[in-house]
Write a protein that holds these residues in place. Structure first.
Motif, short mmCIF file in Angstrom:
data_model
loop_
_atom_site.label_atom_id
_atom_site.label_comp_id
_atom_site.label_asym_id
_atom_site.label_seq_id
_atom_site.Cartn_x
_atom_site.Cartn_y
_atom_site.Cartn_z
N ASP A 390 -28.46 12.84 39.53
CA ASP A 390 -29.12 12.04 40.57
C ASP A 390 -28.34 12.03 41.87
OD1 ASP A 390 -31.22 11.45 38.91
OD2 ASP A 390 -30.50 9.46 38.35
N HIS A 391 -27.01 12.04 41.80
CA HIS A 391 -26.20 11.89 43.00
C HIS A 391 -25.68 13.20 43.60
CE1 HIS A 391 -25.98 7.75 41.37
NE2 HIS A 391 -25.84 7.40 42.63
N ALA A 392 -25.65 14.27 42.78
CA ALA A 392 -25.07 15.51 43.30
C ALA A 392 -25.89 16.76 43.00
CB ALA A 392 -23.66 15.69 42.74
N GLY A 393 -26.87 16.69 42.09
CA GLY A 393 -27.70 17.85 41.82
C GLY A 393 -27.24 18.65 40.61
N PRO A 394 -28.04 19.65 40.19
CA PRO A 394 -27.76 20.39 38.97
C PRO A 394 -26.48 21.22 39.02
CG PRO A 394 -29.57 21.40 40.19
CD PRO A 394 -29.30 20.08 40.83
N GLU A 395 -26.13 21.74 40.21
CA GLU A 395 -24.92 22.56 40.28
C GLU A 395 -23.69 21.77 39.84
OE1 GLU A 395 -27.05 22.17 42.75
OE2 GLU A 395 -28.03 24.14 42.90
N TRP A 396 -23.59 20.53 40.30
CA TRP A 396 -22.44 19.71 39.94
C TRP A 396 -22.50 19.26 38.48
CZ3 TRP A 396 -17.88 19.07 42.04
CH2 TRP A 396 -17.70 19.44 43.38
N VAL A 397 -23.72 19.15 37.94
CA VAL A 397 -23.84 18.84 36.51
C VAL A 397 -23.20 19.96 35.69
CG1 VAL A 397 -25.45 18.62 34.57
CG2 VAL A 397 -25.89 17.39 36.69
N PHE A 398 -23.58 21.20 35.98
CA PHE A 398 -23.06 22.32 35.21
C PHE A 398 -21.57 22.55 35.48
CE2 PHE A 398 -27.64 23.84 35.69
CZ PHE A 398 -28.02 23.24 34.48
N LEU A 399 -21.14 22.31 36.70
CA LEU A 399 -19.72 22.45 37.00
C LEU A 399 -18.90 21.39 36.25
CD1 LEU A 399 -17.52 23.90 38.58
CD2 LEU A 399 -17.94 22.33 40.50
#
Length: 429
Positions: A390-399
């Protein structure tokens, strides 16, 4: 901590067992273990179908996803906490009796609940009470049944038995949802009636187990807080189990099934994928775990334990980095499925080490601690995935998934993990 050397032939009084393919065939001919396995499969199928039927019923009655989610969270909490109690009971009370009480208790509960549904007396408080009570009995039964395996299976087949248990785990997860959905479409009360039948069949199969499910207790331990916590203490002090459980905790923070599914579903929706594509993506991810459970026995028998843990641990951060660059939605499911495919083999080895290295008198408490710790990190991880997305997007989720799972994978580089013996070759604590 005192230790006793234990060779491949198992504890005193057991006949030597064969390993490899012959050992696998011998396990299939072990009537007591197969009766216990089938009993737990049926109970697990009922539990998994119930976990889908309860939210369906809540949504049908009040249309509130929040209330359905709250009941689900309460179920997880109840199962997590009661697993510690179940572990303590497994080390002090007749294990067959505990399992029978749990199965017959859930049978009576579900029969009563089905009758109330048919009479039109369903309510959210009633559903919550039944769901939590059933989850509590499930939490108690799980470590008890797993602890009983040590008494029914020779030492050299413990890892094979743990691998077969992985098939049960992933098989009931895969079958429970479609079974519950199909039955619910026919009648709202039907999934719960069928769940009750599975517990009845499970109890009958428990009576078919001829051998005792626990070793003789020369001296009964008192019920103290320290005694209940003994499983956690042993995990922290055990040189082999400590790095394994540390890796499991880190892995579950970011690669629990629910958290991983949430990450790929949210990403797929953000990319404008259709519901069909999202469903296929989740199915591909889940299929990996089921396929992995079917071949876990072969992996456990023929692969080096250290290599299995290394592949399982480092496939997670590598897979997360691949998710960052995945060109299409379906590839998300393929990558997560590949990570999940090796998990059953690592799980089987871990439970093989617990069974082989922990004496029967403490099996239950250690297994209860394992269930508690494994489940404790899951809700934290699921919440974390949602917040980061919610706060940073999917790229940061996977990172984030790559960083956390990579840090956890460092546990596999310790000298102990790089030179693991076979489970049946370790000492009994």
């Amino acid at each position: 901590m005192t230790t006793e050397r234990r060779g491949p032939s198992g504890p005193p009084g057991r006949a030597p067992c064969r390993v490899g393919a012959n050992g696998s065939r011998a396990l299939l001919r072990n009537r007591d273990f197969q009766a216990l396995w089938t009993s737990r499969f049926l109970a697990g199928l009922g539990k998994e179908s119930g976990e889908v039927a309860y939210p369906l019923l809540v949504l049908a009655l009040v249309g509130s996803a929040a209330q359905a989610g709250a009941i689900g969270a309460a179920q997880v909490t109840a199962a997590m906490v009661s697993a510690v109690l179940g572990g303590a009971l497994a080390d002090r009370i007749n294990r067959r009796a505990v399992l029978l009480v749990c199965d017959l208790g859930r049978l009576a509960l579900l029969v009563l609940f089905t009758g109330l549904l048919l009479a039109g007396h369903a309510s959210i408080p009633l559903i919550a009470c039944v769901a939590v009570a059933s989850a509590t009995m499930t939490g108690i039964a799980n470590p008890v049944a797993t602890a009983a395996t040590k008494q029914l299976v020779p030492a050299a087949q413990l890892a094979d038995a743990a691998a077969q248990n992985q098939i049960r785990l992933f098989g009931t997860t895969a079958l429970g949802a479609p079974v519950a959905g199909s039955l619910f479409n026919l009648a709202r009360a039907l999934p719960f009636a069928v769940e009750a039948v599975t517990y009845l069949a499970s109890a009958v199969l428990l009576l078919a187990v001829r051998r005792p499910m626990q070793a003789d207790r020369s001296e009964a331990e008192g019920w103290t807080l320290r005694g209940v916590a003994d499983g956690f203490v042993l995990l922290v002090r055990h040189p082999v189990l400590r790095p394994m459980i540390a890796w499991i905790l880190g892995f579950n923070l970011v690669f629990t099934v629910t958290g991983s599914f949430l990450a790929i579903i949210a990403t797929a929706e953000g990319q404008g994928a259709s519901h069909l594509q999202i469903g296929m993506t989740v199915s591909l991810a889940g299929t990996g775990g089921l396929v992995g459970s079917l071949v876990a026995g072969l992996v456990v028998r023929w692969a080096r334990p250290s290599a299995t843990f290394l592949v399982a641990a480092w496939s997670a951060p590598l897979g997360a980095l691949v998710l960052l660059a995945a060109p299409n939605v379906l590839l998300l499911g393929v990558v997560v499925g590949c990570v999940f495919a090796i998990v059953p083999s690592a799980n089987a080895l871990f439970h093989g080490y617990v069974a082989a290295s922990v004496g029967d008198a403490r099996q239950g408490r250690v297994l209860g601690a394992v269930v508690f710790l494994a489940m404790l990190s899951q809700p934290v991880g699921i919440l974390g995935v949602g917040l980061v997305y919610d706060h940073a997007g999917p790229e940061w989720v996977f990172l984030t998934m790559a960083l956390v799972s990579g840090a956890a994978a460092l546990c596999t580089l310790t000298p102990v993990m790089r030179s693991l013996p076979r489970p049946e070759e370790v000492s009994v604590a």
